[in-house]
Scaffold this active site. Structure first.
Site, mmCIF file in Angstrom:
data_model
loop_
_atom_site.group_PDB
_atom_site.id
_atom_site.type_symbol
_atom_site.label_atom_id
_atom_site.label_comp_id
_atom_site.label_asym_id
_atom_site.label_seq_id
_atom_site.Cartn_x
_atom_site.Cartn_y
_atom_site.Cartn_z
ATOM 1 N N GLU A 269 0.829 -1.208 0.000
ATOM 2 C CA GLU A 269 0.000 0.000 0.000
ATOM 3 C C GLU A 269 0.864 1.260 0.000
ATOM 4 O OE1 GLU A 269 -4.215 1.482 1.832
ATOM 5 O OE2 GLU A 269 -3.651 -0.601 1.680
ATOM 6 N N ASP B 40 -4.717 -1.989 9.642
ATOM 7 C CA ASP B 40 -5.665 -2.589 8.711
ATOM 8 C C ASP B 40 -5.216 -3.972 8.264
ATOM 9 O OD1 ASP B 40 -6.921 -0.195 8.986
ATOM 10 O OD2 ASP B 40 -6.472 0.535 6.972
#
Length: 388
Positions: free
Chosen positions: A162, A173
């Site tokens: 990410e 997350d």
């Protein structure tokens, strides 16, 4: 709902590739019970995986090409898994390219494979569908080629993927998506990655997400500003209390004693962070003791802090939490995620869920002219293989 999703994903794979997929992976979204905006302040978070998932179907194809189909988007792409990965204008593919890039950086050699995936994680609701996408994709490749990557490293590689895409996220997350356990929340130390599980027994209450259906454009610039303000505040605290190395070493008195040395914004940001770190610890104690009323009270306190001191709420979220505070059958609610839109996470007395949903929906529509989206969630397992 998940069984239908799994069946449809497998059927799409069969139709597309004229063969059955041998590896089926379920990768969940996540919620965060409490501990907002303190992951980048060396604090603790309290997330959990949920029963909203992305389902992947995989099989080797004995080439060097990966054929990947996003069923919900009606889009697909092919990629040479042995070549260097580059960012493209197709955003969703970049998350998967980021995973392949991580595998190459770690020295893994890949072969080609076919993959289809579909999701019932609500888009844009702050439930971390991107983390579920990265980690589920990597988990499937790991299983398909017996790479031996440990779960914690799948989470870290998902985070790095990410970052490669350009989103400087924390670890929460990906960690909760991979490491989640049914009916457990995870207290994660964002500084050391130490973690402990705590019972997620909400007793007589249901977890409901009320999605404001708005996302204000302030988020990116204000997020960066908050990080700078917290850094300034911590520097002032360290300069006056040399024994302190991070916000977790502080108590409220450290902050209040330095109010005159800080700007008003910096002071209020630091006050929120120190209080929120303490609230996470109190929430763990409440869950361990089955004290759900205290957990709800802490959630309301967190929202007040996020709205007044950290200033990342908005009128829509404040209104939803205000409705919750006035509702006898609701014991806790707060904005969840970065803020400036997205969801509130709310504890509602079992048996009253439908009445509360109907009431909130009508009042919210009357107030803002916006349809309220509502998601029931349960705490579930992390990324895993599906076995018939």
């Amino acid at each position: 709902m998940n069984e239908i999703l799994i069946k449809d994903t497998k059927a799409f794979y069969q139709k597309t590739f004229n063969a059955a997929a041998g590896t089926i992976v379920l990768s969940p979204g996540r919620i965060n019970i409490i501990g907002e905006h303190i992951d980048y302040n060396d604090g603790y978070v309290l997330p959990a995986a949920i029963d909203k998932i992305i389902c992947f179907a995989f099989e080797k194809n004995n080439t060097k090409i990966a054929n990947i189909h996003a069923i919900d988007l009606g889009e697909s792409f092919e990629i040479d898994v042995t070549s260097k990965q580059e960012l493209t204008d197709s955003v969703w593919t970049n998350y998967l390219r980021g995973v392949l890039n991580q595998l190459h950086l770690k020295g893994f050699s890949l072969e080609g494979f076919n993959c289809t995936f579909s999701s019932n994680i609500p888009s844009g609701s702050g439930l971390s569908s991107s983390a579920a996408l990265e980690c589920g994709f990597l988990y499937g490749i790991n299983e398909l080629f017996n790479l031996g990557i440990k779960p914690i490293d799948i989470a870290l590689m998902g985070q790095s993927a990410e970052h490669w895409v350009g989103i400087n996220c924390g670890i929460m997350d990906q960690f909760s998506s991979v490491m989640g356990v049914e009916n457990k929340v995870i207290k994660i130390d964002c500084k050391t990655l130490d973690y402990t599980y705590h019972d997620a027994n909400f007793v007589d209450y249901s977890l409901i997400l009320f999605d404001s259906n708005v996302k204000h454009s302030l988020f990116t610039s204000e997020y960066n500003t908050r990080r700078i303000e917290c850094g300034e505040g911590l520097d002032i605290i360290k300069a006056n209390y040399p024994e302190i190395t991070s916000f977790r070493d502080c108590d409220v008195n450290h902050v209040t004693s330095l109010q005159s040395k800080m700007t008003d914004n910096v002071y209020r940001r630091c006050l929120y962070v120190v209080k929120e770190i303490k609230r996470v610890m109190q929430a763990c104690e409440a869950l361990d003791g089955g004290d759900i009323l205290t957990l709800g009270k802490l959630m309301f306190e967190t929202h007040d802090g996020l709205s007044v001191n950290y200033e990342v709420s908005c009128s829509e979220l404040d209104y939803l939490v205000g409705l919750a505070k006035a509702e006898e059958t609701v014991i806790g609610s707060r904005l969840m995620g970065g803020g400036f839109g997205g969801c509130t996470i709310t504890l509602v007395k079992k048996g009253s869920e439908e009445a509360v949903k109907a009431k909130f929906s009508k009042l919210y529509l009357d107030k803002f002219g916006i349809e309220l989206k509502i998601h029931d969630v349960k705490v579930s397992n992390g990324t895993s293989l599906y076995k018939n």
